[in-house]
Design an enzyme around this catalytic site. Structure first.
Site, PDB file in Angstrom:
ATOM      1  N   ASP A  63       0.848  -1.263  -0.132  1.00  0.00           N
ATOM      2  CA  ASP A  63      -0.073   0.080  -0.044  1.00  0.00           C
ATOM      3  C   ASP A  63       0.940   1.078  -0.056  1.00  0.00           C
ATOM      4  OD1 ASP A  63      -2.318  -1.783   0.507  1.00  0.00           O
ATOM      5  OD2 ASP A  63      -1.924  -1.526   2.723  1.00  0.00           O
ATOM      6  N   ASP A  69       0.210   8.123   8.161  1.00  0.00           N
ATOM      7  CA  ASP A  69       0.566   6.864   8.589  1.00  0.00           C
ATOM      8  C   ASP A  69       1.772   6.737   9.420  1.00  0.00           C
ATOM      9  OD1 ASP A  69      -1.752   5.444   7.342  1.00  0.00           O
ATOM     10  OD2 ASP A  69      -0.528   5.411   5.356  1.00  0.00           O
ATOM     11  N   GLU A  92       0.924  -2.609  10.926  1.00  0.00           N
ATOM     12  CA  GLU A  92       0.668  -2.519   9.606  1.00  0.00           C
ATOM     13  C   GLU A  92       1.752  -1.786   8.925  1.00  0.00           C
ATOM     14  OE1 GLU A  92      -3.084  -0.815   8.170  1.00  0.00           O
ATOM     15  OE2 GLU A  92      -2.322  -0.878   6.032  1.00  0.00           O
ATOM     16  N   GLU A  93       2.464  -0.975   9.570  1.00  0.00           N
ATOM     17  CA  GLU A  93       3.572  -0.130   8.939  1.00  0.00           C
ATOM     18  C   GLU A  93       4.836  -0.733   8.962  1.00  0.00           C
ATOM     19  OE1 GLU A  93       2.573   2.103   6.656  1.00  0.00           O
ATOM     20  OE2 GLU A  93       0.359   2.125   7.621  1.00  0.00           O
ATOM     21  N   ASP A 115      -3.071  -1.177  13.815  1.00  0.00           N
ATOM     22  CA  ASP A 115      -3.209  -0.417  12.352  1.00  0.00           C
ATOM     23  C   ASP A 115      -2.781   1.097  12.793  1.00  0.00           C
ATOM     24  OD1 ASP A 115      -3.527   1.003   9.961  1.00  0.00           O
ATOM     25  OD2 ASP A 115      -5.308  -0.256   9.674  1.00  0.00           O
ATOM     26  N   LEU A 117      -3.129   4.001  11.194  1.00  0.00           N
ATOM     27  CA  LEU A 117      -4.054   5.029  10.735  1.00  0.00           C
ATOM     28  C   LEU A 117      -5.063   4.227   9.756  1.00  0.00           C
ATOM     29  CD1 LEU A 117      -4.408   7.787  11.563  1.00  0.00           C
ATOM     30  CD2 LEU A 117      -3.645   8.389   9.326  1.00  0.00           C
ATOM     31  N   ASP A 118      -5.959   3.759  10.162  1.00  0.00           N
ATOM     32  CA  ASP A 118      -6.864   3.109   9.259  1.00  0.00           C
ATOM     33  C   ASP A 118      -7.864   3.793   8.076  1.00  0.00           C
ATOM     34  OD1 ASP A 118      -8.151   0.712   8.067  1.00  0.00           O
ATOM     35  OD2 ASP A 118     -10.269   1.306   9.163  1.00  0.00           O
ATOM     36  N   GLU A 274      -6.387  -5.634  11.937  1.00  0.00           N
ATOM     37  CA  GLU A 274      -7.668  -4.979  11.319  1.00  0.00           C
ATOM     38  C   GLU A 274      -8.798  -5.968  11.890  1.00  0.00           C
ATOM     39  OE1 GLU A 274      -6.306  -2.545   7.818  1.00  0.00           O
ATOM     40  OE2 GLU A 274      -6.596  -4.366   7.204  1.00  0.00           O
TER      41      GLU A 274
HETATM   42  P1  AHM Z   1     -11.168  -0.393  -0.812  1.00  0.00           P
HETATM   43  O1  AHM Z   1     -10.799   1.019  -1.272  1.00  0.00           O
HETATM   44  O2  AHM Z   1     -10.607  -1.576  -1.682  1.00  0.00           O
HETATM   45  O3  AHM Z   1     -12.570  -0.487  -0.645  1.00  0.00           O
HETATM   46  O4  AHM Z   1     -10.564  -0.761   0.718  1.00  0.00           O
HETATM   47  C1  AHM Z   1     -11.140  -0.118   1.737  1.00  0.00           C
HETATM   48  C2  AHM Z   1     -10.666  -0.734   2.997  1.00  0.00           C
HETATM   49  C3  AHM Z   1     -11.246  -0.151   4.167  1.00  0.00           C
HETATM   50  O5  AHM Z   1     -12.439  -0.573   4.691  1.00  0.00           O
HETATM   51  C4  AHM Z   1      -9.894  -0.347   5.386  1.00  0.00           C
HETATM   52  O6  AHM Z   1     -10.442   0.811   6.283  1.00  0.00           O
HETATM   53  C5  AHM Z   1      -8.827   0.039   4.364  1.00  0.00           C
HETATM   54  O7  AHM Z   1      -9.417  -0.519   3.212  1.00  0.00           O
HETATM   55  C6  AHM Z   1      -7.731  -0.587   4.825  1.00  0.00           C
HETATM   56  O8  AHM Z   1      -6.676  -0.097   4.345  1.00  0.00           O
HETATM   57  P2  AHM Z   1      -5.499   0.895   5.178  1.00  0.00           P
HETATM   58  O9  AHM Z   1      -5.402   0.325   6.760  1.00  0.00           O
HETATM   59  O10 AHM Z   1      -4.243   0.907   4.442  1.00  0.00           O
HETATM   60  O11 AHM Z   1      -6.243   2.200   5.153  1.00  0.00           O
HETATM   61 MG    MG Z   2      -6.345  -0.487   7.731  1.00  0.00          MG
END
Ligand code: AHM
Ligand code: MG
Length: 333
Positions: A63, A69, A92-93, A115, A117-118, A274
Site C-alpha cells: 500500500d 500513517d 501494519e507499517e 493499524d 491509521l486505518d 484489522e
Molecule cells: P477499498 O478501497 O478496496 O474498498 O478498501 C477500503 C478498506 C477499508 O475498509 C479499510 O479501512 C482500508 O481498506 C484498509 O486499508 P488501510 O489500513 O491501508 O487504510
Molecule cells: Mg487499515
C-alpha cells in the site's frame, strides 16, 4: 447530569474486570489513549501543516504510505515503548515486529498489534480515519525477547481491543471482554469522557456496507446477497475506512462486508491488526464476525503478521442470513 467520567477513571474502576486483574493492562490502555490524543491533534490540523500526502514509500502489503500513517505509527511506538507494560509491537507499517527492552526492570507481559491509521486514503479529503489496536498476553517467558509466536495468536486470545475514530468528534471504543464502552474526546480539556456505555448492536437494520464497485469480483453467494440487499432497498453506506463503517453499524445496525475478490482471493484486510480487534468488539456488542466463507474470524489460525482475511460482520441476524446464502449458492459457485 452527574459528573462526567474520564477514560482514565473508567479504566481504573474496571480494572477488577480484567482477566488478569493487574495495573499493567490499565496503564497500557491509558498510554494508548494518550497516543490517540496526539494522533488526533495531527489529524485535525492536517491541512495546516506539511503532513498530508504520500510519504514516497510503500508498506509491506504494497500500500502507498501517507505521512500521517508514519506519524501515527511513530507515536504509538513511542508511547507503548515508554509505558514499560508492552514488550513488543506489530504494526501494519512495519514488516517485522518490534521488540521493546524492559524499562525500569518491569517484566512486561503484553504485546500490542496496531493499524495506526486505518482508511489512510481518506486523509487528503478530510474524511474520517481511525486507529485499531489489539492486546495479547505474551506466550514466551517474561524477561526474554518477544518472539513471532507471541503475535501469531488467534483473535480468541485477545485480552483487550479497541479503536479510535477521528470523525466529527474523536471517539475511543474499547473492550476487555466485558462489554464495550465508548469515550468522546473533549478537545477543550483534552480528555476522553465516557459517552457510550455498554454498546449493543441492533439485531438487524436497513444498512449494508461494501465496496459495491467490486461486485463482479465477488463470489456468487456474495453477489446474490448484495442483490438481496438491493431488492429490499437497504441503504448502502461505505466510507472506505473500516473503523468508521463498523462504528456506524455498532449503533445503527447493519453489516460490513469485505469479501474475497478475484484480486484478493483471501480478502484484502489484515487479520491480526484489522479484522481480529474489530471482530472482538463486534462480538462483545452482541454481533457476529465471520469470513466470507462462514468461519468465525476470532478462531482463524494466524500464520503471518500481515495475513489477509475476508470479513463479514455486524448485526447477528444479517450475518446469519449471509451464511444461509453461502449454503444456498456455494454449490453453484
Ligand atoms: P477499498 O478501497 O478496496 O474498498 O478498501 C477500503 C478498506 C477499508 O475498509 C479499510 O479501512 C482500508 O481498506 C484498509 O486499508 P488501510 O489500513 O491501508 O487504510
Ligand atoms: Mg487499515
Amino acid at each position: 447530569m452527574g459528573r462526567l467520567i474520564t477514560l482514565d477513571e473508567f479504566i481504573i474502576k474496571r480494572q477488577k474486570d480484567f482477566p488478569y486483574a493487574s495495573g499493567e493492562l490499565t496503564a497500557l490502555l491509558r498510554d494508548i489513549g494518550l497516543a490517540a490524543k496526539l494522533i488526533n491533534r495531527e489529524v485535525n490540523r492536517a491541512g495546516l501543516v506539511n503532513i498530508i500526502g504520500l510519504a514516497d514509500t510503500q508498506n509491506v502489503s504494497g500500500d502507498e504510505v501517507q505521512k500521517l500513517d508514519l506519524y501515527a505509527n511513530e507515536r504509538m511506538i513511542d508511547f507503548l515503548g515508554n509505558s514499560g507494560e508492552c514488550c513488543g509491537i506489530a504494526s501494519e507499517e512495519l514488516e517485522s515486529f518490534v521488540s521493546l527492552p524492559d524499562i525500569e526492570s518491569k517484566q512486561a507481559k503484553y504485546v500490542v498489534v496496531i493499524d495506526p491509521l486505518d482508511g489512510s486514503s481518506n486523509i487528503d479529503v478530510n474524511v474520517s480515519v481511525g486507529t485499531i489496536f489489539g492486546i495479547y498476553r505474551r506466550i514466551s517467558p517474561t524477561g526474554t525477547p518477544v518472539t513471532l509466536e507471541d503475535f501469531l495468536q488467534p483473535g480468541n486470545k485477545l485480552v483487550a481491543a479497541g479503536y479510535v475514530t477521528y470523525g466529527t468528534s474523536t471517539i475511543l471504543v474499547y473492550t476487555t471482554g466485558n462489554g464495550v464502552n465508548g469515550f468522546t474526546l473533549d478537545p477543550s480539556v483534552g480528555e476522553f469522557f465516557l459517552s457510550h456505555r455498554n454498546i449493543r448492536i441492533p439485531n438487524k437494520a436497513k444498512y449494508y456496507s461494501v465496496n459495491q464497485g467490486y461486485y463482479l469480483k465477488f463470489d456468487l453467494p456474495m453477489r446474490r446477497y448484495i442483490d438481496h440487499c438491493n431488492a429490499l432497498n437497504l441503504k448502502l453506506r461505505y466510507i472506505g475506512t473500516m473503523v468508521s463503517d463498523i462504528h456506524r453499524i455498532l449503533f445503527q445496525g447493519g453489516v460490513f462486508l469485505y469479501p474475497n475478490t478475484t484480486d484478493y482471493p483471501s480478502g484484502k484486510l489484515r487479520l491480526l491488526y484489522e479484522c481480529n480487534p474489530m471482530a472482538f468488539i463486534v462480538e462483545q456488542c452482541g454481533g457476529k464476525a465471520t469470513t466470507s466463507t462462514g468461519e468465525r474470524i476470532l478462531d482463524i489460525p494466524v500464520h503471518a503478521l500481515h495475513q489477509r482475511s475476508s470479513i463479514v460482520c455486524g448485526s447477528p441476524f444479517m450475518v446469519d442470513e449471509i451464511k444461509s446464502f453461502l449454503e444456498l449458492y456455494q454449490e453453484e459457485a
